[in-house]
Design an enzyme around this catalytic site. Structure first.
Site, PDB file in Angstrom:
ATOM      1  N   HIS A  80       4.566   2.653  -3.326  1.00 53.20           N
ATOM      2  CA  HIS A  80       4.329   1.237  -3.045  1.00 53.20           C
ATOM      3  C   HIS A  80       4.964   0.357  -4.124  1.00 53.20           C
ATOM      4  CE1 HIS A  80       2.312  -2.420  -1.770  1.00 53.20           C
ATOM      5  NE2 HIS A  80       1.789  -2.558  -2.970  1.00 53.20           N
ATOM      6  N   GLU A 100      -3.578  -4.373   2.806  1.00 54.38           N
ATOM      7  CA  GLU A 100      -3.330  -3.293   1.858  1.00 54.38           C
ATOM      8  C   GLU A 100      -4.392  -2.226   2.101  1.00 54.38           C
ATOM      9  OE1 GLU A 100      -0.937  -5.388  -1.789  1.00 54.38           O
ATOM     10  OE2 GLU A 100      -3.022  -4.790  -2.152  1.00 54.38           O
ATOM     11  N   GLN A 139       1.293 -15.419  -2.677  1.00 55.82           N
ATOM     12  CA  GLN A 139       1.359 -14.512  -3.832  1.00 55.82           C
ATOM     13  C   GLN A 139       2.717 -14.582  -4.524  1.00 55.82           C
ATOM     14  OE1 GLN A 139       0.709 -10.433  -2.732  1.00 55.82           O
ATOM     15  NE2 GLN A 139       1.015  -9.649  -4.804  1.00 55.82           N
ATOM     16  N   THR A 151     -11.474  -9.638   0.799  1.00 52.90           N
ATOM     17  CA  THR A 151     -11.260  -8.200   0.649  1.00 52.90           C
ATOM     18  C   THR A 151     -12.353  -7.512   1.454  1.00 52.90           C
ATOM     19  OG1 THR A 151     -10.335  -8.442  -1.572  1.00 52.90           O
ATOM     20  CG2 THR A 151     -11.154  -6.261  -0.956  1.00 52.90           C
ATOM     21  N   ARG A 177       1.296 -12.917   1.357  1.00 49.89           N
ATOM     22  CA  ARG A 177       2.468 -12.578   0.558  1.00 49.89           C
ATOM     23  C   ARG A 177       3.265 -13.803   0.121  1.00 49.89           C
ATOM     24  NH1 ARG A 177       1.215  -7.604  -1.246  1.00 49.89           N
ATOM     25  NH2 ARG A 177       0.847  -6.143   0.461  1.00 49.89           N
TER      26      ARG A 177
END
Length: 392
Positions: free
Chosen positions: A121, A187, A226, A243, A223
């Site tokens: 990853h 993720e 981020q 999460t 993303r």
């Protein structure tokens, strides 16, 4: 010895598993939350069966704080109850079919740390974002890289995930915009739940003395948000909105048969990161988008093992608290179909996933449901699932 509970014997939820969760019956108020273990397609209500009020506190934290000896003894008692016909008359009235149970957040999260422990990853993202450099930063093979997340937005599986707003930079345009994320991702991770705490200034001891068990984690990621914010201090709003964790915590004892040596590490880690036991785990994960399997990440290949994560997290004297959660970071393998995030599966959106219904995806759309499951040598981990809701 198999369980007497109908349908449990020989299943992935037999007495070799026995994950813990918190539940109510569907018509009961939330205030009646109590702890149980899953056996087959039922939940065993622990408070009346074990005559222990620690399981009636609404979360697992008080039980987790009792420590390793208590965890082992309780598991042994529950196994005896569920395999001995002599206990059936007492226990059977306290079996709740899963269809009649509502599952809640199983523990109160004290702190949340997310690591970055998959070589594949980390390398994939390095190649995407730094094509003219080495994929890995110089520190990556020397320590398990991580960051502190937001404990207050760790939610139980099934909780809706609202598309986050944030600041981002569209392409190379120098000005920024404030919009809902257009690159919402997942993720697929494995999380570790702390039971026994430490005092400020002391390091953690043996891994199994502190970690009660594991749970599947989906660390939802925006993303585009981020990418704009993470230099120089790392992830922030692109991660902190949600999460998700499974409602079931699988005890470490249920995973003894899938422990494997960790991956060979070069260079050799410093002494405090030296592995003293085998805490690699041979878990097979599966990621489904709207019911279709899109990836099968293999946890066995992770570069940094959880004992090393725990050692690094506390080497500076940072204390552990009961209910701390730390996660592995995205689990990805060497093959394209083993990548645990859409940014990798689609190579940052340049190679859309082709779906069986004729559609395609780069990143998640509103209404999409992602479910992550895992098996470990015949033992199933509790699924973690979430559906994307439009930005508000």
């Amino acid at each position: 010895m198999p369980s007497w509970v109908p349908g449990a014997a020989g299943s992935a939820w037999d007495v070799d598993n026995l994950p813990y969760g918190v539940f109510t019956r569907v018509n009961e108020p939330d205030e009646w939350r109590r702890a149980g273990v899953r056996i087959g397609d039922h939940v065993l209500d622990l408070t009346p069966v074990l005559s222990d009020e620690v399981f009636a506190t609404g979360s697992l934290n008080a039980f987790l704080a009792r420590g390793r000896t208590a965890w082992r003894e309780t598991r042994s008692r529950v196994r005896d109850v569920l395999t001995g016909e002599g206990h059936r008359a007492v226990a059977e009235p306290h079996l709740v079919p899963l269809g009649e149970a509502r599952l809640h957040m199983p523990f109160e999260v004290a702190d949340y740390v997310d690591f970055y422990c998959s070589l594949e990853h980390a390398s994939n993202l390095g190649r995407m974002f730094r094509p003219d450099e080495e994929p890995l930063k110089p520190n990556w093979r020397h320590l398990p890289v991580g960051y502190h997340g937001r404990a207050g937005t760790v939610v139980v599986s099934g909780t809706p995930v609202v598309r986050p707003w944030g600041q981002r930079a569209p392409g190379t345009v120098p000005n920024t915009v404030f919009e809902p994320s257009a690159r919402l991702d997942i993720e697929a991770e494995l999380g570790f739940v702390i039971g026994t705490p430490t005092r400020l200034g002391e390091r953690a001891g043996d891994f199994a003395d502190h970690v009660f068990g594991v749970t599947l984690v989906n660390d939802w990621s925006a993303r585009d948000i981020q990418a704009w914010e993470y230099v120089p201090l790392g992830p922030f709003l692109g991660k902190s909105f949600a999460t998700s964790v499974s409602p079931w915590i699988t005890p470490l004892e249920a995973l003894e048969h899938v422990r494997v040596p960790g991956r060979v590490q070069d260079p050799k880690p410093l002494d405090y990161l030296r592995r003293r036991e085998d805490w690699g785990l041979d878990l097979a994960m599966e990621v489904r988008l709207n019911g279709e399997v899109v990836s099968r990440p293999p946890y066995r290949g992770m570069y940094w093992t959880p004992d090393q994560m725990l050692a690094h997290m506390t080497v500076n004297g940072a204390s552990l608290r009961t209910g701390d959660l730390f996660a592995s970071g995205t689990v990805s393998g060497t093959e394209p179909g083993e990548r645990g995030s859409f940014i990798e599966l689609t190579w940052n959106g340049s190679e859309p996933i082709k779906l069986l219904d004729g559609g395609s995806r780069t990143f998640l759309e509103d209404g999409d449901t992602v479910a992550i499951s895992a098996t470990a040598g015949g033992v199933a981990l509790g699924e973690v699932m979430g559906t994307i809701h439009p930005a508000r």
